[in-house]
Enzyme design. Structure first.
Site, PDB file in Angstrom:
ATOM      1  N   ARG A  40       1.177  16.481  22.987  1.00 30.47           N
ATOM      2  CA  ARG A  40       0.061  15.658  22.716  1.00 30.47           C
ATOM      3  C   ARG A  40      -0.146  15.096  21.466  1.00 30.47           C
ATOM      4  O   ARG A  40      -0.130  15.834  20.521  1.00 30.47           O
ATOM      5  CB  ARG A  40      -1.070  16.123  23.534  1.00 30.47           C
ATOM      6  CG  ARG A  40      -1.230  17.515  22.857  1.00 30.47           C
ATOM      7  CD  ARG A  40      -2.698  18.225  23.863  1.00 30.47           C
ATOM      8  NE  ARG A  40      -2.665  19.700  23.748  1.00 30.47           N
ATOM      9  CZ  ARG A  40      -3.785  20.171  23.174  1.00 30.47           C
ATOM     10  NH1 ARG A  40      -4.961  19.367  22.527  1.00 30.47           N
ATOM     11  NH2 ARG A  40      -3.971  21.532  23.181  1.00 30.47           N
ATOM     12  N   HIS A  61       9.297  11.622  15.013  1.00 32.79           N
ATOM     13  CA  HIS A  61       8.650  12.691  14.539  1.00 32.79           C
ATOM     14  C   HIS A  61       8.531  13.720  15.873  1.00 32.79           C
ATOM     15  O   HIS A  61       9.120  14.904  15.695  1.00 32.79           O
ATOM     16  CB  HIS A  61       7.150  12.575  14.176  1.00 32.79           C
ATOM     17  CG  HIS A  61       6.526  13.792  13.458  1.00 32.79           C
ATOM     18  ND1 HIS A  61       7.065  14.641  12.870  1.00 32.79           N
ATOM     19  CD2 HIS A  61       5.551  14.680  14.318  1.00 32.79           C
ATOM     20  CE1 HIS A  61       6.558  15.784  12.531  1.00 32.79           C
ATOM     21  NE2 HIS A  61       5.563  15.805  13.445  1.00 32.79           N
ATOM     22  N   GLU A 112       0.801  -1.122  -0.071  1.00 34.01           N
ATOM     23  CA  GLU A 112       0.204  -0.001   0.101  1.00 34.01           C
ATOM     24  C   GLU A 112       0.912   1.382  -0.003  1.00 34.01           C
ATOM     25  O   GLU A 112       0.642   2.318  -0.646  1.00 34.01           O
ATOM     26  CB  GLU A 112      -0.947  -0.035   1.182  1.00 34.01           C
ATOM     27  CG  GLU A 112      -1.971   1.304   1.210  1.00 34.01           C
ATOM     28  CD  GLU A 112      -2.777   1.155   2.367  1.00 34.01           C
ATOM     29  OE1 GLU A 112      -3.659   2.284   2.704  1.00 34.01           O
ATOM     30  OE2 GLU A 112      -2.918   0.035   3.256  1.00 34.01           O
TER      31      GLU A 112
END
Length: 625
Positions: A471, A387, A164
Site C-alpha cells: 500500500r 521502488h 529543482e
C-alpha cells in the site's frame, strides 16, 4: 640457496641466456643499475635473471615489490568503501607474495615507508636535482612509481542543472561527498542547461542550497568555497550537439593527458531523455577511462515506451554504463534488507513459506500529492514499478553467489519473473477528495491515483502461497515507510488461552522502519511480571538515532557514491525494467480500458475502505496506522 621469483610490473625487450633463481621483468636497460653484471643475466625469453649473489639482492627486490603493492593499495583504497586507505590487506599479501617475500614483510611490518622513499635504500632523487638527471633505470622507476600514485581524474556533468532536483538534491549530495573525501580534490563538476548563465551564476545558485551536516562542521566554509571553485557552467540545449561538444572540450582541458572518467547525471524530463543521452553518447564520452550515465525514473510510460528507451540507450552505451536511479532505493532500510537476511542466522532459516505468513510493504505520506503524480504517470508507474517491486525482489530473492552487483541483479530479476499475473480485482486505487486538493493547491486529472493497494504472489518454491501486500499513498493520516514481516502462529501453542481474544497478538513480527525514525523492531511474547500467567506482546527495538550518533547520508549521496564506485546492485538493469513492466502493464491497460475511477478518501484519513477488504480477502491483519 633457492630464492623465490619476483615478478615486477615491467617488461624487457632484450634477450640473453638463461640462468636461475629470481626472475624479474624490467622495462629498461640495466647497464646503469647499481649491481654488478655478474649478479644478473637475460634469458632467451627476454626475462632478467638475478643470479645467486646472496639474499640481500633478492630481499631488496622483494622489498621493492612490497612497496609497489602498498602504493597500489594506497591508491585504490580511496575508491573502496569502508576500508582504510593505507592498509595492505592480508589477502593481498597471501595472493601476491611468496614465502620469502612474506618473511621480509614480517620483518618490515612495523616500518611505515614514506611514498617518496626508495626501498632499495636511497631516495630515487638522491644526488639529482632534476628527474632528467637521474640514471635511466632510476628515472624509469621514478616514472613508473609516479604512475602508481597518480589517480584518474573525474568529471561530473549535471544536465538540467537549474532544475529543482539538481539544486535541491544532486549538488548538495555532491558537496557532501566532496566534504567527506569521496570525490578527488581536483574533481570538476559541470552544470548544463538551456539558460544563458556564467560559471559565477551557477555557483551562486549552488551556494544557496549547500549545507554541512551536523558531523561535517569543521572548515565547512572553506570546503564550500573549494567545491564551488570546481564547478563550471555550459550553455547547451537537450539535443544541442554544439553545447555537448563545448562540454567535452572543457572537460579535456581540465583532464589533460591523464586517465579521465566521466559521469553524466541526466536530470531532464522524460521526453528529452533520449535526445540528451544520444547527444552525450556521440559527443562527450571519455576518450581515456570510463563513462557512466545516471537516468532518473520513471523508466518509460508502459512496456512499449520503456523498450524504446532501453533500445535507444543501448545504441549509444553498454548496459554497464547505465545507472537507472530511484532515490528511494538509496535509503538505509533497503541496504539493510540483504544484511539482515544473509548475516543473521536467526532470520535466514525462517525466510520462507513455512514460517512467514505474509509480508507488507507500506509507504504512507501525510503531505499533499507531488507534481510527479500529476503529469499522467501516477503512483503505479512512479513508485510501484521501481521502488516497490525492487524492495520485494530484495526481500524475496535467493542468496546470490556474491555481493557483486551483477550477481544480486541476477537474483532480483528471477523474483520479478516469478511474480504471478496480478488479478485486477486485487488492485485498489484511491484519490483524496477534490476539496482537499484545492485547499492544498494540487490539481490532479480525474483518474491519476494518489493511493494504490495490491496483493502479489511469487510462484516459486520459497514463497508459494505467501501474500505480499503493498500500500502506497499520499494525503494519509500518518507519514511512515515500513516493511512488516509477519510470522505464522506457533503450532500447538501452549499459551493460546493466555494471549487474549485476538490470536494475531500471539504472532511474531519483524518490522523494518525507515521513517519517521529508522528502527528494527521484533515483536515477541513475554510473561507479564507478577502472580499468575499472563502474556503480553512486546517489542525488542533497535532505534538508530539512539544507537548511532551520526547523521544518515541522504539517499542521493549514497547512490551517487555507488555510481562513482561502480556498485550497481541498487540500480535496475534493463531486464529488470522489462520484467517489472510485464507485471504492471496488464493492470494499467485494464485501468485505461475501463477508465477505472479511484475511490475517493478524505485528506488526512486512512485511505480507501476497499483496501481493508483486500487485506481481509487474503487473510492478512491490517498493520496499525
Amino acid at each position: 640457496m633457492s630464492l623465490s621469483s619476483c615478478l615486477l610490473p615491467f617488461s624487457q625487450s632484450a634477450t640473453a641466456p638463461s640462468s636461475s633463481v629470481c626472475s624479474c621483468h624490467l622495462a629498461a636497460s640495466f647497464s646503469n643499475f647499481p649491481v654488478s653484471s655478474r649478479d644478473y643475466s637475460f634469458s632467451r625469453s627476454g626475462s632478467l635473471v638475478l643470479n645467486g649473489g646472496g639474499s640481500n639482492l633478492c630481499r631488496r627486490f622483494c622489498g621493492l615489490k612490497l612497496w609497489i603493492l602498498k602504493s597500489l593499495n594506497r591508491r585504490q583504497g580511496n575508491n573502496r568503501k569502508h576500508q582504510p586507505v593505507n592498509e595492505l590487506t592480508t589477502h593481498s599479501k597471501h595472493t601476491f607474495l611468496s614465502d620469502d617475500e612474506r618473511g621480509f614483510a614480517e620483518e618490515t611490518r612495523a616500518e611505515d615507508l614514506r611514498p617518496e622513499e626508495n626501498i632499495l635504500g636511497t631516495d630515487l632523487n638522491d644526488g639529482f636535482h632534476n628527474v632528467g638527471d637521474l640514471p635511466p633505470v632510476s628515472k624509469q622507476l621514478s616514472d613508473d612509481l609516479s604512475d602508481v600514485r597518480r589517480r584518474a581524474s573525474l568529471c561530473i556533468a549535471v544536465v538540467g542543472a537549474t532544475g529543482e532536483l539538481a539544486r535541491g538534491k544532486i549538488f548538495p549530495a555532491l558537496f557532501a561527498l566532496y566534504y567527506s573525501g569521496y570525490l578527488p580534490e581536483d574533481v570538476a563538476i559541470f552544470g548544463v542547461s538551456r539558460k544563458n548563465l556564467t560559471d559565477e551564476d551557477l555557483r551562486s545558485i549552488i551556494a544557496s542550497t549547500l549545507t554541512c551536516r551536523v558531523d561535517h562542521q569543521e572548515n565547512c566554509g572553506g570546503k564550500m568555497d573549494a567545491f564551488q571553485s570546481r564547478t563550471y557552467y555550459i550553455n547547451g540545449g537537450y539535443n544541442n550537439r554544439d553545447g555537448m561538444s563545448r562540454l567535452a572540450e572543457r572537460m579535456k582541458q581540465i583532464e589533460g593527458e591523464s586517465e579521465a572518467n566521466r559521469i553524466f547525471y541526466l536530470s531532464v524530463p522524460q521526453e528529452a531523455l533520449v535526445d540528451v543521452a544520444c547527444t552525450i553518447g556521440d559527443n562527450a564520452q571519455a576518450p581515456r577511462g570510463w563513462t557512466r550515465i545516471i537516468v532518473e525514473k520513471p523508466f518509460g510510460f508502459n512496456s512499449h515506451s520503456s523498450h524504446q528507451l532501453t533500445k535507444s540507450l543501448l545504441s549509444k552505451f553498454e548496459e554497464k554504463q547505465i545507472y537507472r536511479i530511484d532515490h528511494m532505493l538509496g535509503r538505509n532500510l533497503i541496504e539493510n534488507l540483504t544484511v539482515l537476511r544473509f548475516s543473521n542466522l536467526v532470520f535466514e532459516p525462517l525466510w520462507n513459506r513455512t514460517y512467514i505468513r505474509n509480508i507488507q510493504v507500506i509507504i504512507s505520506e501525510s503531505i499533499a500529492q507531488t507534481e510527479k503524480f500529476s503529469d499522467g504517470y501516477g503512483i503505479i508507474r512512479d513508485i510501484v514499478h521501481s521502488h516497490i517491486l525492487q524492495t520485494i525482489a530484495l526481500l524475496a530473492m535467493e542468496p546470490p553467489i556474491s555481493l557483486d552487483g551483477e550477481d544480486i541483479r541476477n537474483e532480483k530479476v528471477k523474483v520479478l519473473r516469478s511474480i504471478r499475473k496480478i488479478d485486477p480485482r486485487d488492485v485498489i486505487l484511491g484519490q483524496y477528495k477534490s476539496s482537499s486538493r484545492d485547499k492544498n493547491g494540487v490539481i490532479l486529472n480525474g483518474v491519476d491515483p494518489t493511493y494504490c493497494a495490491a496483493a502479489l504472489y511469487i510462484d516459486n518454491a520459497r514463497w508459494d502461497g505467501v501474500p505480499f501486500l503493498v500500500r502506497v499513498g499520499t494525503g494519509l493520516i500518518k507519514h511512515r515507510v515500513e516493511i512488516h514481516v509477519q510470522f505464522r502462529h506457533v503450532p500447538g501453542n501452549l499459551y493460546r488461552e493466555n494471549i487474549g481474544i485476538n490470536i494475531d497478538l500471539g504472532t511474531n513480527e519483524l518490522i523494518l522502519r525507515d521513517e519517521p525514525d529508522e528502527a528494527i523492531l521484533v515483536k515477541i511474547n513475554n510473561k507479564v511480571p507478577g502472580l499468575g500467567l499472563q502474556l503480553d506482546a512486546s517489542e525488542l527495538n533497535l532505534l538508530y538515532k539512539d544507537r548511532y550518533k551520526t547523521e544518515v547520508p541522504d539517499s542521493y549521496e549514497h547512490l551517487i557514491h555507488d555510481v562513482i564506485d561502480g556498485d550497481n546492485h541498487l540500480f535496475m538493469r534493463s531486464d529488470e525494467v522489462a520484467a517489472a513492466w510485464n507485471i504492471l502493464s496488464p493492470v494499467l491497460e485494464e485501468i485505461d480500458k475501463h477508465h477505472t475511477a479511484p475511490e475517493l478518501y478524505e485528506f488526512g484519513g486512512r485511505g480507501p475502505v476497499a483496501a481493508y477488504y483486500l487485506w481481509a480477502k487474503h487473510g492478512v491483519p491490517w498493520a496499525d496506522d
